[in-house]
Design an enzyme around this catalytic site. Structure first.
Site, PDB file in Angstrom:
ATOM      1  N   GLY A 191     -30.451 -42.180 -82.367  1.00  0.00           N
ATOM      2  CA  GLY A 191     -30.620 -44.029 -83.407  1.00  0.00           C
ATOM      3  C   GLY A 191     -31.136 -43.638 -84.519  1.00  0.00           C
ATOM      4  O   GLY A 191     -31.980 -42.756 -84.877  1.00  0.00           O
ATOM      5  N   LYS A 202     -39.354 -39.847 -70.809  1.00  0.00           N
ATOM      6  CA  LYS A 202     -39.794 -38.841 -71.277  1.00  0.00           C
ATOM      7  C   LYS A 202     -41.644 -39.095 -71.171  1.00  0.00           C
ATOM      8  O   LYS A 202     -41.574 -40.200 -71.235  1.00  0.00           O
ATOM      9  CB  LYS A 202     -39.854 -38.242 -73.411  1.00  0.00           C
ATOM     10  N   GLU A 245     -43.289 -40.384 -82.555  1.00  0.00           N
ATOM     11  CA  GLU A 245     -44.648 -41.505 -82.139  1.00  0.00           C
ATOM     12  C   GLU A 245     -45.049 -41.463 -80.161  1.00  0.00           C
ATOM     13  O   GLU A 245     -45.872 -42.269 -80.400  1.00  0.00           O
ATOM     14  CB  GLU A 245     -42.789 -41.629 -80.368  1.00  0.00           C
ATOM     15  N   ARG A 261     -44.117 -47.408 -74.216  1.00  0.00           N
ATOM     16  CA  ARG A 261     -44.085 -47.398 -76.024  1.00  0.00           C
ATOM     17  C   ARG A 261     -42.409 -48.675 -75.278  1.00  0.00           C
ATOM     18  O   ARG A 261     -42.094 -48.851 -74.161  1.00  0.00           O
ATOM     19  CB  ARG A 261     -42.919 -46.809 -76.190  1.00  0.00           C
TER      20      ARG A 261
HETATM   21  P1  AMP Z   1     -33.359 -37.419 -81.232  1.00  0.00           P
HETATM   22  O1  AMP Z   1     -33.176 -38.620 -81.058  1.00  0.00           O
HETATM   23  O2  AMP Z   1     -34.827 -38.214 -82.565  1.00  0.00           O
HETATM   24  O3  AMP Z   1     -34.039 -36.721 -80.396  1.00  0.00           O
HETATM   25  O4  AMP Z   1     -32.724 -36.499 -82.400  1.00  0.00           O
HETATM   26  C1  AMP Z   1     -31.816 -35.965 -81.645  1.00  0.00           C
HETATM   27  C2  AMP Z   1     -30.847 -36.177 -82.777  1.00  0.00           C
HETATM   28  O5  AMP Z   1     -30.755 -35.473 -83.748  1.00  0.00           O
HETATM   29  C3  AMP Z   1     -29.399 -35.019 -81.514  1.00  0.00           C
HETATM   30  O6  AMP Z   1     -28.194 -36.019 -81.521  1.00  0.00           O
HETATM   31  C4  AMP Z   1     -28.722 -34.457 -83.467  1.00  0.00           C
HETATM   32  O7  AMP Z   1     -27.842 -34.808 -83.251  1.00  0.00           O
HETATM   33  C5  AMP Z   1     -29.662 -34.039 -84.059  1.00  0.00           C
HETATM   34  N1  AMP Z   1     -29.957 -33.064 -84.995  1.00  0.00           N
HETATM   35  C6  AMP Z   1     -30.589 -31.928 -83.336  1.00  0.00           C
HETATM   36  N2  AMP Z   1     -30.937 -31.193 -84.405  1.00  0.00           N
HETATM   37  C7  AMP Z   1     -30.094 -30.817 -85.283  1.00  0.00           C
HETATM   38  C8  AMP Z   1     -29.837 -30.310 -86.177  1.00  0.00           C
HETATM   39  N3  AMP Z   1     -30.346 -28.765 -86.492  1.00  0.00           N
HETATM   40  N4  AMP Z   1     -28.989 -30.477 -87.574  1.00  0.00           N
HETATM   41  C9  AMP Z   1     -28.304 -30.917 -87.046  1.00  0.00           C
HETATM   42  N5  AMP Z   1     -28.549 -32.504 -86.412  1.00  0.00           N
HETATM   43  C10 AMP Z   1     -29.762 -32.199 -85.057  1.00  0.00           C
END
Ligand code: AMP
Length: 396
Positions: free
Chosen positions: A199, A14, A370, A79
């Site tokens: 994670g 990213k 982050e 990062r």
């Molecule tokens: P991140 O690593 O912070 O980008 O989180 C990604 C994860 O957040 C995805 O794999 C989903 O499992 C979860 N996620 C994103 N939107 C939702 C939602 N509306 N409800 C439940 N889980 C979510």
């Protein structure tokens, strides 16, 4: 000041471009530009294998360009997943820093290699632009020994086998933001921060310092995650080795075939798991229940280390968006006087407190920031470097 932040994962990279003006606003501002490059297995989404090169091209060429030339960039921040015990503070990248990052590669092979590639491409394309490394392990580097040392042979500690902890940039940011939202001095707060994304990890934060966390030597320890198992009995691994599995098999099983995906057999995405559970899928229900069971145990362990908890913070994809996970995680803490307001729990949007007014513990939802936090470290280092140069010129 234009700051490019590069955030390399094992399967994606990213990039965010920030334009900071003095003085810096107390809460995060939106990035001027965001980019993402992903590759899955052998399938690379962009033509070039090297995503840093693709990101640099996208900044200055094509329809979405935001810079007329790369020379407009003042700082590039990275990062770095694992800085070990040597590299803990945000630091300007020098040859020595690169060597130290390389020496930590055996502990985070996929990440540290991608991060070093990124640093070197920037060097090639932009010469001596200030590059800054911010370490995801840094915030946890002051863990008390009782929390950091594994109860294996003492020799492990000498070999660097200890608990490092990860997601530190966001846990630290959430602690600061929580103090801001609660209008309290960070030094007076006991917080449990729940970073629940792809994670997942928890941190126990006292007086702005991390005193315990659930991830350890690698980002595999602790909570159940999307495809990662989190903690399992190490006896399972020796059993599987005796059954003929290789170390590589175990790596693959624990990192890519476990967690929500492994149990549900459907998806690593909490949205899919919750919707399948609501449609009556038994394995999805089991995956959700194991996730919540481990999350509750982890929160209780962090609260015990802190000997109290002023606020519980939910952050990252699941933490910010899943009202089901927040409600289930909190429901067993009513005995501590913690109560979330069901209506507030269902709202979405900005950083907020979803506890009832009478709750003995505040419950906050904080958007993970982050990249902005990395950009802020770059800003601070860049100003310090400019002030040092100025002092040098002004000296008689
Ligand atoms: P991140 O690593 O912070 O980008 O989180 C990604 C994860 O957040 C995805 O794999 C989903 O499992 C979860 N996620 C994103 N939107 C939702 C939602 N509306 N409800 C439940 N889980 C979510």
């Amino acid at each position: 000041m234009k700051i490019l932040v590069l955030n390399s994962g094992s399967s994606s990279q990213k990039a965010s471009l920030y334009d900071f003006t003095d003085p810096l606003p107390p809460s995060p501002t939106a990035a001027l530009w965001d980019g993402q490059v992903e590759w899955q297995g052998d399938r690379v989404v962009l033509q070039t294998r090297n995503s840093t090169g693709a990101i640099l091209n996208a900044l200055t060429r094509g329809q979405a360009r935001v810079l007329s030339s790369l020379s407009e960039l003042d700082v590039v921040g990275h990062r770095i997943v694992n800085g070990g015990q040597e590299l803990t503070q945000p630091t300007a990248i020098t040859r020595e820093v690169k060597t130290a990052i390389r020496s930590m590669s055996p502990l985070a092979p996929l990440h540290n290699r991608a991060e070093l590639d990124g640093i070197e491409i920037i060097e090639k394309r932009m010469g001596d632009v200030l590059q800054v490394a911010v370490f995801d392990t840094g915030f946890h580097s002051g863990l008390p020994e009782a929390a950091a040392v594994y109860p294996g042979p003492y020799e492990w500690l000498r070999q660097g086998i200890r608990r490092y902890g990860f997601h530190g940039i966001n846990h630290q940011y959430c602690a600061e933001r929580a103090a801001q939202l609660l209008a309290k001095d960070p030094a007076a707060l006991k917080l449990v921060t729940c970073h629940l994304g792809n994670g997942c990890s928890l941190a126990a934060i006292q007086g702005g310092r991390s005193v315990d966390t659930t991830m350890g030597f690698t980002p595999l320890e602790g909570l159940m995650m999307g495809t990662r198992s989190g903690s399992v009995d190490p006896g399972i691994l020796t059993y599987l080795l005796r059954q003929g599995h290789t170390g590589q098999d175990l790596d693959e099983i624990l990192n890519a075939k476990s967690g929500l995906l492994g149990i549900s057999g459907l998806s690593a995405d909490m949205r899919m798991v919750v919707s399948a559970m609501q449609e009556g899928n038994a394995r999805a229900k089991l995956a959700f229940e194991v996730f919540i069971h481990r999350l509750r145990s982890g929160i209780a362990a962090m609260a015990a280390t802190l000997s109290g908890m002023d606020a519980l913070v939910f952050t990252a994809g699941i933490g910010e968006n899943s009202a089901e996970v927040r409600a289930a995680a909190c429901s067993n803490f009513a005995f501590l006087g913690l109560a979330i307001d069901p209506a507030k729990n269902l709202t979405s949007g900005s950083d907020r407190d979803i506890a009832t007014t009478h709750s003995a513990i505040r419950v906050l939802v904080i958007h993970a920031q982050e990249d902005w936090a990395i950009a802020r470290e770059c800003w601070k280092l860049s100003l310090a470097a400019k002030a040092a140069t100025q002092k040098h010129y002004n000296e008689p």
